[in-house]
Scaffold this motif. Structure first.
Motif, PDB file in Angstrom:
ATOM      1  N   VAL A  86       0.834  -1.211   0.000  1.00 30.14           N
ATOM      2  CA  VAL A  86       0.000   0.000   0.000  1.00 30.14           C
ATOM      3  C   VAL A  86       0.866   1.258   0.000  1.00 30.14           C
ATOM      4  CG1 VAL A  86      -1.756   1.299   1.256  1.00 30.14           C
ATOM      5  CG2 VAL A  86      -1.916  -1.197   1.115  1.00 30.14           C
ATOM      6  N   VAL A  87       1.852   1.314   0.875  1.00 31.18           N
ATOM      7  CA  VAL A  87       2.725   2.493   0.911  1.00 31.18           C
ATOM      8  C   VAL A  87       3.476   2.618  -0.411  1.00 31.18           C
ATOM      9  CG1 VAL A  87       4.728   3.547   2.029  1.00 31.18           C
ATOM     10  CG2 VAL A  87       2.959   2.454   3.416  1.00 31.18           C
ATOM     11  N   GLY A  88       3.945   1.489  -0.929  1.00 32.49           N
ATOM     12  CA  GLY A  88       4.660   1.532  -2.205  1.00 32.49           C
ATOM     13  C   GLY A  88       3.785   2.042  -3.332  1.00 32.49           C
TER      14      GLY A  88
ATOM     15  N   LEU B  11       1.967   6.695  -6.888  1.00 29.68           N
ATOM     16  CA  LEU B  11       0.991   7.676  -7.366  1.00 29.68           C
ATOM     17  C   LEU B  11       1.386   9.098  -6.983  1.00 29.68           C
ATOM     18  CD1 LEU B  11      -2.374   5.851  -6.489  1.00 29.68           C
ATOM     19  CD2 LEU B  11      -1.187   5.916  -8.703  1.00 29.68           C
ATOM     20  N   LEU B  12       2.052   9.246  -5.826  1.00 26.10           N
ATOM     21  CA  LEU B  12       2.375  10.572  -5.308  1.00 26.10           C
ATOM     22  C   LEU B  12       3.576  11.192  -6.008  1.00 26.10           C
ATOM     23  CD1 LEU B  12       1.979  12.783  -3.068  1.00 26.10           C
ATOM     24  CD2 LEU B  12       3.554  11.432  -1.656  1.00 26.10           C
ATOM     25  N   VAL B  13       4.612  10.394  -6.255  1.00 25.97           N
ATOM     26  CA  VAL B  13       5.886  10.937  -6.756  1.00 25.97           C
ATOM     27  C   VAL B  13       5.966  10.740  -8.275  1.00 25.97           C
ATOM     28  CG1 VAL B  13       8.393  10.862  -6.577  1.00 25.97           C
ATOM     29  CG2 VAL B  13       6.970  10.372  -4.557  1.00 25.97           C
ATOM     30  N   PRO B  14       6.020  11.816  -9.040  1.00 28.57           N
ATOM     31  CA  PRO B  14       6.128  11.676 -10.507  1.00 28.57           C
ATOM     32  C   PRO B  14       7.428  10.975 -10.888  1.00 28.57           C
ATOM     33  CG  PRO B  14       5.577  13.940  -9.870  1.00 28.57           C
ATOM     34  CD  PRO B  14       5.953  13.230  -8.620  1.00 28.57           C
ATOM     35  N   ASP B  15       7.352  10.166 -11.925  1.00 29.22           N
ATOM     36  CA  ASP B  15       8.527   9.502 -12.503  1.00 29.22           C
ATOM     37  C   ASP B  15       9.176   8.473 -11.575  1.00 29.22           C
ATOM     38  OD1 ASP B  15       8.242  11.131 -14.777  1.00 29.22           O
ATOM     39  OD2 ASP B  15       9.440  12.713 -13.835  1.00 29.22           O
ATOM     40  N   LEU B  16       8.506   8.115 -10.481  1.00 29.41           N
ATOM     41  CA  LEU B  16       9.048   7.076  -9.605  1.00 29.41           C
ATOM     42  C   LEU B  16       8.498   5.733 -10.083  1.00 29.41           C
ATOM     43  CD1 LEU B  16      10.679   6.359  -7.021  1.00 29.41           C
ATOM     44  CD2 LEU B  16       8.521   6.525  -5.752  1.00 29.41           C
ATOM     45  N   PRO B  17       9.344   4.840 -10.569  1.00 28.32           N
ATOM     46  CA  PRO B  17       8.853   3.536 -11.055  1.00 28.32           C
ATOM     47  C   PRO B  17       8.164   2.757  -9.933  1.00 28.32           C
ATOM     48  CG  PRO B  17      11.135   3.906 -11.714  1.00 28.32           C
ATOM     49  CD  PRO B  17      10.797   4.985 -10.727  1.00 28.32           C
ATOM     50  N   LEU B  18       7.198   1.931 -10.304  1.00 29.07           N
ATOM     51  CA  LEU B  18       6.465   1.158  -9.315  1.00 29.07           C
ATOM     52  C   LEU B  18       7.395   0.230  -8.531  1.00 29.07           C
ATOM     53  CD1 LEU B  18       3.825   0.268  -8.006  1.00 29.07           C
ATOM     54  CD2 LEU B  18       3.493  -1.337  -9.896  1.00 29.07           C
ATOM     55  N   THR B  19       8.357  -0.371  -9.215  1.00 33.42           N
ATOM     56  CA  THR B  19       9.275  -1.286  -8.515  1.00 33.42           C
ATOM     57  C   THR B  19      10.106  -0.544  -7.470  1.00 33.42           C
ATOM     58  OG1 THR B  19      10.815  -0.976 -10.359  1.00 33.42           O
ATOM     59  CG2 THR B  19       9.423  -2.952 -10.382  1.00 33.42           C
ATOM     60  N   ALA B  20      10.580   0.667  -7.811  1.00 30.37           N
ATOM     61  CA  ALA B  20      11.341   1.461  -6.844  1.00 30.37           C
ATOM     62  C   ALA B  20      10.442   1.901  -5.690  1.00 30.37           C
ATOM     63  CB  ALA B  20      11.963   2.674  -7.525  1.00 30.37           C
ATOM     64  N   ALA B  21       9.171   2.208  -5.986  1.00 29.24           N
ATOM     65  CA  ALA B  21       8.226   2.582  -4.937  1.00 29.24           C
ATOM     66  C   ALA B  21       7.970   1.419  -3.989  1.00 29.24           C
ATOM     67  CB  ALA B  21       6.916   3.058  -5.559  1.00 29.24           C
ATOM     68  N   LEU B  22       7.910   0.195  -4.523  1.00 30.04           N
ATOM     69  CA  LEU B  22       7.722  -0.978  -3.667  1.00 30.04           C
ATOM     70  C   LEU B  22       8.960  -1.234  -2.801  1.00 30.04           C
ATOM     71  CD1 LEU B  22       5.865  -3.407  -6.097  1.00 30.04           C
ATOM     72  CD2 LEU B  22       4.920  -2.204  -4.107  1.00 30.04           C
ATOM     73  N   VAL B  23      10.130  -0.916  -3.341  1.00 29.70           N
ATOM     74  CA  VAL B  23      11.349  -0.976  -2.509  1.00 29.70           C
ATOM     75  C   VAL B  23      11.208  -0.024  -1.324  1.00 29.70           C
ATOM     76  CG1 VAL B  23      13.810  -0.408  -2.438  1.00 29.70           C
ATOM     77  CG2 VAL B  23      12.896  -1.737  -4.349  1.00 29.70           C
ATOM     78  N   LEU B  24      10.741   1.205  -1.608  1.00 30.68           N
ATOM     79  CA  LEU B  24      10.502   2.166  -0.525  1.00 30.68           C
ATOM     80  C   LEU B  24       9.481   1.616   0.471  1.00 30.68           C
ATOM     81  CD1 LEU B  24      10.652   4.971   0.831  1.00 30.68           C
ATOM     82  CD2 LEU B  24       8.898   5.732  -0.804  1.00 30.68           C
ATOM     83  N   GLY B  25       8.399   1.017  -0.022  1.00 28.22           N
ATOM     84  CA  GLY B  25       7.387   0.461   0.866  1.00 28.22           C
ATOM     85  C   GLY B  25       7.946  -0.599   1.786  1.00 28.22           C
TER      86      GLY B  25
ATOM     87  N   VAL C   5       1.531   6.219   8.672  1.00 30.26           N
ATOM     88  CA  VAL C   5       0.774   6.260   9.923  1.00 30.26           C
ATOM     89  C   VAL C   5      -0.650   5.734   9.712  1.00 30.26           C
ATOM     90  CG1 VAL C   5      -0.215   7.799  11.666  1.00 30.26           C
ATOM     91  CG2 VAL C   5       2.147   8.145  10.887  1.00 30.26           C
ATOM     92  N   VAL C   6      -1.301   6.195   8.650  1.00 26.07           N
ATOM     93  CA  VAL C   6      -2.694   5.805   8.418  1.00 26.07           C
ATOM     94  C   VAL C   6      -2.803   4.319   8.085  1.00 26.07           C
ATOM     95  CG1 VAL C   6      -4.685   6.136   6.896  1.00 26.07           C
ATOM     96  CG2 VAL C   6      -3.402   8.129   7.728  1.00 26.07           C
ATOM     97  N   VAL C   7      -1.875   3.827   7.277  1.00 26.78           N
ATOM     98  CA  VAL C   7      -1.939   2.422   6.854  1.00 26.78           C
ATOM     99  C   VAL C   7      -1.843   1.487   8.057  1.00 26.78           C
ATOM    100  CG1 VAL C   7      -0.590   0.627   5.664  1.00 26.78           C
ATOM    101  CG2 VAL C   7      -1.161   2.747   4.481  1.00 26.78           C
TER     102      VAL C   7
END
Length: 530
Positions: free
Chosen positions: A96-98, A103-117, A310-312
């Motif tokens: 969910v966070v990923g 969706l929040l950060v432009p040009d951030l690939p989904l795979t990199a976002a999942l790494v962040l998550g 926090v919300v998640v």
């Protein structure tokens, strides 16, 4: 290698953690704040958080000490909520966070976002459990937070590996991810199960306390390295071994237990203090290069990720608490007192810590020969999430707990249970003494036999005396007064021994022997208030 920066780090962190005991602010928050300030003080050395040091060298002993202090029986009784938080929540937060970061950060690939998550998914419950104990939260909530922190790092590290494989183009799939999780979880538990019995056997058969404690210091590193060597979770191996050893610690020689408790308490204090100071000191590194994102944009994304994290947690905690009760009458009978206040505390006690930063710093610089997408932004968002949760949630958790007026620990009931347990144990000791004295091989002069009975009776009565009347002048119980007077008497003896040494009437070796005997007596008379 210059050792001075390391010595300075330990000394400063220990001093700040010690000073925190005199303030209402939890030590982790003061240490992080000091690190943030110290990062820009001229002359402060560069302290880079190295993943190859934090994960194999700092995380294992911290997990080991936490597991040793945990109750296997309490964790087993709360296995469902612990598993839902340490496994289910971490995976849910990763996805969910990923996705929301994508969706929040432009040009951030989904795979990199999942790494962040995956990186920001595991809470570090060191600060939360410290606050819980200080404020006397119900044992069940403290156990759940402790249990979560023991296992969630393993889930997060495995989720990170799967997400990273997808991000660097290694063709990760759902089937591959499930296989990775199965290997990490089952393998880590398996390695722990294989190691725990022979290690315990060694501990009970080594006769030298010094050798036993040397083994004790090696155990977490051996368990972690053995599991990682076969591709399993070192975290789970360490936890399984430590839970088993802690549950059977009574079978180890008393001298080993006394030394081990002191050594691990000191080691945990130094490591915990140092890592929180290190977190604050990382600020210059995460601000070095944000790529194509301005500071204003990065701060906006940081707020978004922090709020999401926090919300998640609340989105997961409430259904995970109440849905099983709706579905199972057995759970409703076993947990009749569950209400909304407990989940609020557990939901808000989601502070992130050094593991998240260590994982973030381990993200490779390149992927398939190209720079890893938005690596520095991921570092920045991880850092701000860690700092935000530690500061905002850490500072507000104590007043939240007080405002909710959760039923705290019943110290009277606990003392009564302790007194009854001691009474039963003393009765068993009395029967055993009578059996031994009936054998002529154990014949003792009556005064010495009476002394044994007096010691036994003293133990039997000491806990009951804590429930008795209080001295109107000092506010002490009878037991407290007895212990204080005993320490005063021992101190008087200690001064005489030192004086005799100074007058050359006894040598240093004899003085140390006499003082050690007094130290053991004082340790027996000392009761640490919980």
């Amino acid at each position: 290698m210059d050792a001075l920066p390391l010595v300075a780090l330990i000394a400063v962190s220990a001093a700040i953690a010690g000073a925190a005991r005199w303030t209402p602010v939890p030590a982790p928050l003061l240490l992080v704040t000091a690190g943030l300030i110290g990062a820009y003080v001229p002359g402060v050395p560069d302290y880079t958080l190295e993943p190859h040091i934090v994960l194999p060298l700092i995380l294992p002993p911290l997990l080991h000490t936490a597991a040793l202090d945990s109750s296997y029986l309490d964790l087993r009784a709360n296995a469902r909520p612990v598993a839902l938080l340490s496994v289910g929540y971490v995976l849910f937060a990763t996805l969910v966070v990923g996705y929301l970061a994508y969706l929040l950060v432009p040009d951030l690939p989904l795979t990199a976002a999942l790494v962040l998550g995956a990186v920001v998914a595991p809470p570090d419950a060191v600060a939360a459990t410290a606050i819980a104990r200080r404020l006397g939260l119900p044992n069940r909530i403290t156990t759940i937070l402790q249990g979560e922190s023991l296992v969630n790092d393993a889930t997060a590290i495995t989720a990170y590996k799967v997400a990273l494989a997808a991000a660097v183009g290694e063709g990760a799939s759902w089937a591959g991810g499930i296989e990775e999780f199965a290997l990490a979880a089952l393998g880590g538990v398996g390695v722990g199960l294989v190691l725990m019995v022979p290690i315990h056997w060694l501990r009970t058969h080594l006769k030298e306390a010094l050798l036993q404690n040397t083994l004790s210091l090696l155990i977490p590193f051996v368990a972690y390295a053995a599991a990682e060597q076969v591709g399993a979770s070192g975290v789970l191996a360490v936890v399984v071994v430590a839970l088993y050893l802690g549950h059977r610690a009574w079978q180890v020689d008393f001298a080993t237990r006394l030394q081990e408790a002191a050594v691990w308490k000191m080691a945990a204090f130094i490591l915990e203090s140092s890592v929180f100071l290190l977190i604050g000191l990382q600020l210059p590194y995460v601000l070095e290069d944000l790529g194509g994102y301005s500071v204003g944009q990065a701060l906006w994304y940081a707020v978004g990720v922090f709020v999401t994290v926090v919300v998640v947690r609340f989105v997961w905690v409430f259904p995970a608490t109440f849905l099983p009760r709706v579905l199972s009458a057995r759970i409703r009978v076993r947990e009749p007192d569950t209400n909304w206040t407990g989940p609020v505390v557990v939901g808000w006690a989601g502070m992130r810590g050094v593991v998240s930063l260590a994982i973030a710093f381990s993200i490779p610089m390149t992927a398939e020969g190209e720079p890893f997408p938005a690596r520095n932004l991921v570092l920045f968002l991880t850092f701000t999430t860690v700092i935000g949760t530690l500061v905002i949630q850490g500072l507000t958790l104590p007043p939240l707990i007080r405002a909710l007026k959760l039923p705290g620990r019943d110290t009277y009931a606990e003392t009564l249970a302790e007194a009854q347990a001691q009474s039963e144990a003393s009765s068993a000791a009395e029967r055993r003494l009578d059996e031994l004295l009936a054998d002529e091989r154990n014949a003792l002069p009556e005064p010495l036999a009476d002394r044994l009975r007096t010691v036994m009776e003293r133990r039997r009565n000491s806990v009951w005396e804590r429930l008795g009347s209080v001295n109107e002048v000092t506010g002490e119980s009878v037991d407290d007064t007895y212990r204080r007077l005993s320490r005063e008497m021992i101190e008087a003896e200690r001064e005489v021994f030192v004086q005799l040494r100074d007058e050359r009437r006894i040598d240093d070796e004899m003085m140390r022997s006499l003082l050690r005997r007094l130290d053991l007596e004082e340790a027996a008379a000392y009761r640490e208030d919980s």
